[in-house]
Design an enzyme around this catalytic site. Sequence first.
Site, PDB file in Angstrom:
ATOM      1  N   SER A 170      10.173  -0.850   2.809  1.00 46.59           N
ATOM      2  CA  SER A 170       9.770  -2.074   2.116  1.00 46.59           C
ATOM      3  C   SER A 170       9.254  -1.689   0.743  1.00 46.59           C
ATOM      4  O   SER A 170       8.743  -0.577   0.544  1.00 46.59           O
ATOM      5  CB  SER A 170       8.660  -2.788   2.891  1.00 46.59           C
TER       6      SER A 170
ATOM      7  N   TYR B 154       0.975  -2.930   7.511  1.00 52.42           N
ATOM      8  CA  TYR B 154       2.409  -3.036   7.204  1.00 52.42           C
ATOM      9  C   TYR B 154       2.767  -2.074   6.081  1.00 52.42           C
ATOM     10  O   TYR B 154       3.737  -1.305   6.183  1.00 52.42           O
ATOM     11  CB  TYR B 154       2.758  -4.477   6.816  1.00 52.42           C
TER      12      TYR B 154
END
Length: 267
Positions: free
Chosen positions: A156, A179
């Site tokens: 990401s 995350y």
Amino acid sequence: MKSIKQLMDLTGRTALVTGGAGHIGMAFCETLAEAGASVAVLDIDPARTEECATRLTSQYGVKAMGLAIDLADTDAVIAAPAQVAGALGGLGILVNCAGFVGTSGLSGWVTPFEGQSVDTWRAALEVNLTAPFALIQAATPLLRASGHGSVVNIGSTYGVVGPDMSLYEGTAMGNPAAYAASKGGLTQLTRWLATTLAPDIRVNCISPGGVERGQPDPFVKRYVARTPLARMGTEEDMKGALLYLASDLSAYVTGQNLLVDGGWTAW
């Protein structure tokens, strides 16, 4: 010298895609099947994995199978590569696409840092980082034996840069530390494996930017305004990157993190 068509041809190869019944995961499964690969769709929902596998076979004429596995179940994760090889005849491509993204209602997730919980931190790292480690480790002998082993991890942009929290103001959305840390760890694991598994197995990473999927209008407008290509991403935007890294188009590429983010990280 091989043609481009030959370099991108995956006929005779077998791929395993985690999170394969999800939005990006299914786009990846379709890409691999269209290029000729047999595909194992690994996801947590038994009905969806079977539905996706059936669709791949009917649409592309390739062998496909569904694997309903919870990535927090380490024993099941470790057993998956052998299951795929037994059913589809080997394993040469592994795509770690599944991701723990939580929900706005999950305790200790979408909240200011002081309220983010250790339990949700651990859950995110288990799925986003520990499961790929265990799966790649279990798959290594099969990937090596294939003669063209390729691992593609899905990271990401938030594994590379910090978040702009102003994007989320007035929405139920957020950007948890777990995350970002798990995706940053996966990117570094990619580099570590690229040097240690070479020359038999290539290991690369794709880090998508934001993909539009019904987010609140204020968030979308802010995100688009900050993106050089002036839009959010789509699942289709990820397909070319995946085919490049999974196939012989990238036969001399390993240890790389390809940012497919509309220029988000180029500022």
